[in-house]
Scaffold this motif. Structure first.
Motif, PDB file in Angstrom:
ATOM      1  N   THR A 217       7.845 -22.758 -34.577  1.00 30.62           N
ATOM      2  CA  THR A 217       7.557 -21.356 -34.880  1.00 30.62           C
ATOM      3  C   THR A 217       6.057 -21.070 -34.879  1.00 30.62           C
ATOM      4  O   THR A 217       5.645 -19.946 -35.141  1.00 30.62           O
ATOM      5  CB  THR A 217       8.132 -20.985 -36.269  1.00 30.62           C
ATOM      6  OG1 THR A 217       7.569 -21.860 -37.249  1.00 30.62           O
ATOM      7  CG2 THR A 217       9.651 -21.112 -36.267  1.00 30.62           C
ATOM      8  N   ASP A 218       5.248 -22.097 -34.582  1.00 30.87           N
ATOM      9  CA  ASP A 218       3.806 -21.908 -34.512  1.00 30.87           C
ATOM     10  C   ASP A 218       3.242 -22.876 -33.469  1.00 30.87           C
ATOM     11  O   ASP A 218       3.986 -23.535 -32.733  1.00 30.87           O
ATOM     12  CB  ASP A 218       3.151 -22.124 -35.883  1.00 30.87           C
ATOM     13  CG  ASP A 218       3.515 -23.478 -36.487  1.00 30.87           C
ATOM     14  OD1 ASP A 218       3.792 -24.427 -35.707  1.00 30.87           O
ATOM     15  OD2 ASP A 218       3.541 -23.598 -37.721  1.00 30.87           O
ATOM     16  N   ASN A 219       1.924 -22.953 -33.406  1.00 28.71           N
ATOM     17  CA  ASN A 219       1.278 -23.819 -32.414  1.00 28.71           C
ATOM     18  C   ASN A 219       0.832 -25.145 -33.011  1.00 28.71           C
ATOM     19  O   ASN A 219      -0.098 -25.792 -32.506  1.00 28.71           O
ATOM     20  CB  ASN A 219       0.088 -23.103 -31.789  1.00 28.71           C
ATOM     21  CG  ASN A 219      -1.023 -22.855 -32.804  1.00 28.71           C
ATOM     22  OD1 ASN A 219      -0.801 -22.905 -34.016  1.00 28.71           O
ATOM     23  ND2 ASN A 219      -2.225 -22.596 -32.307  1.00 28.71           N
ATOM     24  N   ALA A 220       1.481 -25.576 -34.069  1.00 30.12           N
ATOM     25  CA  ALA A 220       1.073 -26.797 -34.762  1.00 30.12           C
ATOM     26  C   ALA A 220       1.105 -28.014 -33.845  1.00 30.12           C
ATOM     27  O   ALA A 220       0.223 -28.880 -33.915  1.00 30.12           O
ATOM     28  CB  ALA A 220       1.966 -27.028 -35.980  1.00 30.12           C
ATOM     29  N   LEU A 221       2.112 -28.088 -32.983  1.00 28.42           N
ATOM     30  CA  LEU A 221       2.211 -29.253 -32.094  1.00 28.42           C
ATOM     31  C   LEU A 221       1.116 -29.240 -31.036  1.00 28.42           C
ATOM     32  O   LEU A 221       0.566 -30.296 -30.684  1.00 28.42           O
ATOM     33  CB  LEU A 221       3.590 -29.289 -31.432  1.00 28.42           C
ATOM     34  CG  LEU A 221       4.791 -29.439 -32.367  1.00 28.42           C
ATOM     35  CD1 LEU A 221       6.080 -29.582 -31.559  1.00 28.42           C
ATOM     36  CD2 LEU A 221       4.625 -30.628 -33.303  1.00 28.42           C
ATOM     37  N   ASP A 222       0.809 -28.067 -30.518  1.00 25.44           N
ATOM     38  CA  ASP A 222      -0.271 -27.972 -29.525  1.00 25.44           C
ATOM     39  C   ASP A 222      -1.608 -28.387 -30.128  1.00 25.44           C
ATOM     40  O   ASP A 222      -2.395 -29.099 -29.498  1.00 25.44           O
ATOM     41  CB  ASP A 222      -0.377 -26.535 -29.000  1.00 25.44           C
ATOM     42  CG  ASP A 222       0.830 -26.123 -28.180  1.00 25.44           C
ATOM     43  OD1 ASP A 222       1.423 -27.000 -27.525  1.00 25.44           O
ATOM     44  OD2 ASP A 222       1.184 -24.926 -28.204  1.00 25.44           O
ATOM     45  N   VAL A 223      -1.856 -27.947 -31.359  1.00 22.94           N
ATOM     46  CA  VAL A 223      -3.114 -28.300 -32.032  1.00 22.94           C
ATOM     47  C   VAL A 223      -3.198 -29.801 -32.236  1.00 22.94           C
ATOM     48  O   VAL A 223      -4.242 -30.433 -31.987  1.00 22.94           O
ATOM     49  CB  VAL A 223      -3.221 -27.560 -33.386  1.00 22.94           C
ATOM     50  CG1 VAL A 223      -4.402 -28.104 -34.197  1.00 22.94           C
ATOM     51  CG2 VAL A 223      -3.359 -26.069 -33.167  1.00 22.94           C
ATOM     52  N   ALA A 224      -2.102 -30.397 -32.689  1.00 23.47           N
ATOM     53  CA  ALA A 224      -2.093 -31.843 -32.934  1.00 23.47           C
ATOM     54  C   ALA A 224      -2.292 -32.619 -31.637  1.00 23.47           C
ATOM     55  O   ALA A 224      -3.076 -33.579 -31.592  1.00 23.47           O
ATOM     56  CB  ALA A 224      -0.780 -32.247 -33.593  1.00 23.47           C
ATOM     57  N   THR A 225      -1.597 -32.213 -30.596  1.00 23.98           N
ATOM     58  CA  THR A 225      -1.696 -32.939 -29.324  1.00 23.98           C
ATOM     59  C   THR A 225      -3.100 -32.861 -28.746  1.00 23.98           C
ATOM     60  O   THR A 225      -3.644 -33.862 -28.263  1.00 23.98           O
ATOM     61  CB  THR A 225      -0.674 -32.391 -28.320  1.00 23.98           C
ATOM     62  OG1 THR A 225       0.647 -32.615 -28.822  1.00 23.98           O
ATOM     63  CG2 THR A 225      -0.804 -33.079 -26.962  1.00 23.98           C
ATOM     64  N   ARG A 226      -3.711 -31.707 -28.797  1.00 20.60           N
ATOM     65  CA  ARG A 226      -5.086 -31.571 -28.281  1.00 20.60           C
ATOM     66  C   ARG A 226      -6.049 -32.450 -29.062  1.00 20.60           C
ATOM     67  O   ARG A 226      -6.912 -33.126 -28.483  1.00 20.60           O
ATOM     68  CB  ARG A 226      -5.533 -30.104 -28.325  1.00 20.60           C
ATOM     69  CG  ARG A 226      -4.941 -29.237 -27.247  1.00 20.60           C
ATOM     70  CD  ARG A 226      -5.728 -27.940 -27.108  1.00 20.60           C
ATOM     71  NE  ARG A 226      -5.713 -27.167 -28.360  1.00 20.60           N
ATOM     72  CZ  ARG A 226      -4.811 -26.239 -28.655  1.00 20.60           C
ATOM     73  NH1 ARG A 226      -3.829 -25.985 -27.803  1.00 20.60           N
ATOM     74  NH2 ARG A 226      -4.899 -25.555 -29.792  1.00 20.60           N
ATOM     75  N   ALA A 227      -5.920 -32.435 -30.381  1.00 22.16           N
ATOM     76  CA  ALA A 227      -6.834 -33.216 -31.220  1.00 22.16           C
ATOM     77  C   ALA A 227      -6.660 -34.712 -30.992  1.00 22.16           C
ATOM     78  O   ALA A 227      -7.639 -35.455 -30.847  1.00 22.16           O
ATOM     79  CB  ALA A 227      -6.608 -32.876 -32.692  1.00 22.16           C
ATOM     80  N   VAL A 228      -5.424 -35.165 -30.966  1.00 21.27           N
ATOM     81  CA  VAL A 228      -5.164 -36.594 -30.795  1.00 21.27           C
ATOM     82  C   VAL A 228      -5.516 -37.037 -29.373  1.00 21.27           C
ATOM     83  O   VAL A 228      -6.056 -38.130 -29.169  1.00 21.27           O
ATOM     84  CB  VAL A 228      -3.697 -36.918 -31.131  1.00 21.27           C
ATOM     85  CG1 VAL A 228      -3.403 -38.391 -30.875  1.00 21.27           C
ATOM     86  CG2 VAL A 228      -3.404 -36.575 -32.598  1.00 21.27           C
ATOM     87  N   ALA A 229      -5.233 -36.203 -28.383  1.00 20.48           N
ATOM     88  CA  ALA A 229      -5.567 -36.544 -26.994  1.00 20.48           C
ATOM     89  C   ALA A 229      -7.075 -36.685 -26.819  1.00 20.48           C
ATOM     90  O   ALA A 229      -7.558 -37.586 -26.114  1.00 20.48           O
ATOM     91  CB  ALA A 229      -5.020 -35.488 -26.046  1.00 20.48           C
ATOM     92  N   PHE A 230      -7.840 -35.791 -27.457  1.00 24.75           N
ATOM     93  CA  PHE A 230      -9.300 -35.891 -27.387  1.00 24.75           C
ATOM     94  C   PHE A 230      -9.772 -37.199 -28.002  1.00 24.75           C
ATOM     95  O   PHE A 230     -10.625 -37.901 -27.445  1.00 24.75           O
ATOM     96  CB  PHE A 230      -9.938 -34.706 -28.112  1.00 24.75           C
ATOM     97  CG  PHE A 230     -11.442 -34.776 -28.165  1.00 24.75           C
ATOM     98  CD1 PHE A 230     -12.210 -34.315 -27.112  1.00 24.75           C
ATOM     99  CD2 PHE A 230     -12.091 -35.320 -29.266  1.00 24.75           C
ATOM    100  CE1 PHE A 230     -13.602 -34.399 -27.148  1.00 24.75           C
ATOM    101  CE2 PHE A 230     -13.470 -35.413 -29.318  1.00 24.75           C
ATOM    102  CZ  PHE A 230     -14.231 -34.949 -28.252  1.00 24.75           C
ATOM    103  N   THR A 231      -9.216 -37.536 -29.160  1.00 26.20           N
ATOM    104  CA  THR A 231      -9.584 -38.790 -29.835  1.00 26.20           C
ATOM    105  C   THR A 231      -9.211 -39.996 -28.994  1.00 26.20           C
ATOM    106  O   THR A 231      -9.939 -40.988 -28.956  1.00 26.20           O
ATOM    107  CB  THR A 231      -8.879 -38.871 -31.201  1.00 26.20           C
ATOM    108  OG1 THR A 231      -9.286 -37.738 -31.998  1.00 26.20           O
ATOM    109  CG2 THR A 231      -9.241 -40.146 -31.937  1.00 26.20           C
ATOM    110  N   ALA A 232      -8.085 -39.918 -28.297  1.00 25.12           N
ATOM    111  CA  ALA A 232      -7.634 -41.033 -27.458  1.00 25.12           C
ATOM    112  C   ALA A 232      -8.555 -41.242 -26.261  1.00 25.12           C
ATOM    113  O   ALA A 232      -8.805 -42.386 -25.850  1.00 25.12           O
ATOM    114  CB  ALA A 232      -6.209 -40.779 -26.985  1.00 25.12           C
TER     115      ALA A 232
END
Length: 239
Positions: A217-232
């Motif tokens: 119902t929100d963009n929580a998954l997109d935010v998490a994926t972008r942050a973790v992908a950047f860290t990776a």
């Protein structure tokens, strides 16, 4: 009035005094040399002592250690330490699992369909993250290749269906999907994924809700994926 004999006598006494003084100075110098040699203490201006020379010889005698290879360094704890939290912009998470290995097929959800066969994959690192409130979990798989061209070819295959890469969790680590086809009516957990090439590495990042809800119902998954992908990607940008 001083006679000639007296002048000779005075010169003789002066010569003997100078000789005695020179002998005394030489004795002191010899004594200092003995102290330096026997004690090994540093005396300013005396140069390197015996003890220091021995230490240098011992260092030179130690054979150089074998340098570590890229494979030796390619471990989860080196690039994604357990004790270091993930912080990117407003997103914060902690590492939940860390794995590594050489058989890249071990990272796949269905190991009977090895999409990495003959891809040139040389090893993997897998880490899992949980958002600060534990409501969102993310999985990162880093695959190592001999060169960027091989990594790009693998990206093209995996990007078509990132779900071919298993999702790492703290409970099970990386496990293949159960055998058999899932029920067509079974609800799949909603997730987001991102596949990137960084040099000769391929990163596959995906996120989902911890309760496996089928919709967002929100963009929580997109935010998490972008942050973790950047860290990776970050540790491999300069390799």
């Amino acid at each position: 009035m001083t006679t000639q004999g007296e002048r000779h006598t005075h010169r003789a006494h002066g010569s003997r005094r100078r000789t005695i003084a020179l002998c005394a100075a030489g004795a002191v110098a010899i004594a200092v040399g003995v102290v330096v040699t026997e004690t090994g203490d540093w005396l300013e201006g005396a140069g390197r002592t015996t003890a220091e020379s021995m230490n240098l010889q011992n260092v030179d005698a130690v054979p150089p250690s074998t340098p570590l290879s890229e494979e030796d360094f390619f471990v989860a704890e080196r690039y994604f330490p357990q004790a270091r939290p993930l912080e990117h912009e407003a997103f914060k998470a902690r590492r939940t699992v860390g794995l590594q290995g050489r058989a890249c097929v071990e990272t796949l959800a269905d190991r009977t369909k090895d999409v990495l066969h003959e891809s040139g994959c040389e090893g993997y690192v897998v880490v899992g993250y949980a958002r600060e409130d534990a409501q969102v979990v993310s999985s990162v798989t880093v695959l190592r290749f001999a060169d960027g061209a091989a990594a790009e070819r693998a990206r093209q295959v995996i990007a078509q269906n990132p779900a071919v890469v298993a999702f790492a969790t703290a409970e099970t680590g990386v496990t293949p999907s159960p055998a058999g086809s899932p029920s067509p009516n079974a609800a799949k957990p909603v997730s987001t994924a991102q596949v990137d090439v960084v040099g000769h590495y391929l990163t596959v990042t995906s996120s989902r809700f911890a309760d496996l809800r089928p919709a967002a119902t929100d963009n929580a998954l997109d935010v998490a994926t972008r942050a973790v992908a950047f860290t990776a990607r970050a540790p491999f940008m300069w390799i």
